[in-house]
Design a protein around this motif. Structure first.
Motif, PDB file in Angstrom:
ATOM      1  N   LEU A  76      74.752  48.142 -77.220  1.00 39.60           N
ATOM      2  CA  LEU A  76      73.388  47.509 -77.681  1.00 39.60           C
ATOM      3  C   LEU A  76      72.650  47.752 -76.212  1.00 39.60           C
ATOM      4  O   LEU A  76      71.358  48.072 -76.501  1.00 39.60           O
ATOM      5  CB  LEU A  76      73.337  46.547 -78.386  1.00 39.60           C
ATOM      6  CG  LEU A  76      74.067  46.639 -79.723  1.00 39.60           C
ATOM      7  CD1 LEU A  76      73.938  45.359 -80.408  1.00 39.60           C
ATOM      8  CD2 LEU A  76      73.247  47.700 -80.688  1.00 39.60           C
ATOM      9  N   ASP A  77      73.115  47.202 -75.306  1.00 43.10           N
ATOM     10  CA  ASP A  77      72.538  46.975 -74.085  1.00 43.10           C
ATOM     11  C   ASP A  77      71.917  48.437 -73.491  1.00 43.10           C
ATOM     12  O   ASP A  77      70.812  48.726 -73.106  1.00 43.10           O
ATOM     13  CB  ASP A  77      73.146  46.193 -72.936  1.00 43.10           C
ATOM     14  CG  ASP A  77      73.259  44.819 -73.147  1.00 43.10           C
ATOM     15  OD1 ASP A  77      72.391  44.133 -74.233  1.00 43.10           O
ATOM     16  OD2 ASP A  77      74.076  44.197 -72.406  1.00 43.10           O
ATOM     17  N   ALA A  78      72.744  49.644 -73.772  1.00 49.06           N
ATOM     18  CA  ALA A  78      72.460  50.883 -73.170  1.00 49.06           C
ATOM     19  C   ALA A  78      71.327  51.327 -74.094  1.00 49.06           C
ATOM     20  O   ALA A  78      70.390  52.131 -73.902  1.00 49.06           O
ATOM     21  CB  ALA A  78      73.566  51.497 -73.067  1.00 49.06           C
ATOM     22  N   LEU A  79      71.401  51.092 -75.445  1.00 53.01           N
ATOM     23  CA  LEU A  79      70.340  51.734 -76.386  1.00 53.01           C
ATOM     24  C   LEU A  79      68.969  51.017 -76.224  1.00 53.01           C
ATOM     25  O   LEU A  79      68.098  51.545 -76.735  1.00 53.01           O
ATOM     26  CB  LEU A  79      70.946  51.289 -77.972  1.00 53.01           C
ATOM     27  CG  LEU A  79      72.155  52.164 -78.422  1.00 53.01           C
ATOM     28  CD1 LEU A  79      72.646  51.906 -80.007  1.00 53.01           C
ATOM     29  CD2 LEU A  79      71.746  53.750 -78.349  1.00 53.01           C
ATOM     30  N   ASN A  80      69.027  49.739 -75.714  1.00 49.09           N
ATOM     31  CA  ASN A  80      67.662  49.437 -75.415  1.00 49.09           C
ATOM     32  C   ASN A  80      66.856  50.067 -74.489  1.00 49.09           C
ATOM     33  O   ASN A  80      65.767  49.828 -74.448  1.00 49.09           O
ATOM     34  CB  ASN A  80      67.945  47.883 -74.645  1.00 49.09           C
ATOM     35  CG  ASN A  80      68.212  46.748 -75.698  1.00 49.09           C
ATOM     36  OD1 ASN A  80      67.933  46.971 -76.707  1.00 49.09           O
ATOM     37  ND2 ASN A  80      68.832  45.591 -75.194  1.00 49.09           N
ATOM     38  N   GLU A  81      67.679  50.812 -73.548  1.00 53.01           N
ATOM     39  CA  GLU A  81      66.663  51.820 -72.747  1.00 53.01           C
ATOM     40  C   GLU A  81      66.437  53.211 -73.414  1.00 53.01           C
ATOM     41  O   GLU A  81      65.541  53.985 -73.002  1.00 53.01           O
ATOM     42  CB  GLU A  81      67.657  52.470 -71.580  1.00 53.01           C
ATOM     43  CG  GLU A  81      68.032  51.186 -70.836  1.00 53.01           C
ATOM     44  CD  GLU A  81      68.843  51.618 -69.628  1.00 53.01           C
ATOM     45  OE1 GLU A  81      68.622  52.395 -68.970  1.00 53.01           O
ATOM     46  OE2 GLU A  81      69.614  50.543 -69.199  1.00 53.01           O
ATOM     47  N   THR A  82      66.806  53.279 -74.809  1.00 52.91           N
ATOM     48  CA  THR A  82      66.404  54.581 -75.421  1.00 52.91           C
ATOM     49  C   THR A  82      65.910  54.390 -76.890  1.00 52.91           C
ATOM     50  O   THR A  82      64.693  54.067 -76.899  1.00 52.91           O
ATOM     51  CB  THR A  82      67.842  55.525 -75.436  1.00 52.91           C
ATOM     52  OG1 THR A  82      68.969  54.875 -76.207  1.00 52.91           O
ATOM     53  CG2 THR A  82      68.219  55.852 -74.385  1.00 52.91           C
TER      54      THR A  82
END
Length: 130
Positions: A76-82
């Protein structure tokens, strides 16, 4: 808005303290690369996540595999960037999450299946049934 994708790679937890320490950075980058061109979430949503873990994620001292909550945190932290980059509160827009994990196989490579669906789309689908 409905987003469905498979992110190929070896899933890693948020805090990696043994094994391939650099793997967590590679996994985060794989998530970003696989989702950077997907539509953006703009409102509250639900998320379904299925992690497919390689057999090495099930050591004898941890036979049930990596912790789901830690796997979710990194994803989810990575998806926050996309996909969550335009919604206020980022992944805080998720109001319901279903998460699971299973071992990979020759026909089922490691990675993560994601499905994110905005609530207004779900409500619209329900209204059609009435």
């Amino acid at each position: 808005m409905k987003i469905k994708a498979f992110i190929s790679g070896e899933p890693y937890c948020q805090n990696k303290n043994r094994g391939n320490i650099l793997g967590k950075k590679r996994w985060s980058q794989a998530i970003i690369e696989a989702t950077q061109n997907l539509p953006k979430i703009t409102s509250d949503c639900t998320a379904e996540i299925m992690f497919v873990l390689p057999k090495n994620k099930y050591p004898t001292d941890h036979p049930y595999g990596s912790d789901l909550d830690n796997l979710l945190k990194r994803l989810l932290d990575a998806l926050n960037e996309t996909v969550f980059s335009d919604v206020p509160g980022k992944d805080g827009a998720i109001v319901e999450v279903t998460a699971s994990k299973r071992k990979s196989s020759d026909n089922d490579p490691p990675g993560a299946y994601i499905k994110i669906q905005e609530i207004k789309l779900i409500e619209a689908d329900c209204a059609k049934v009435d």
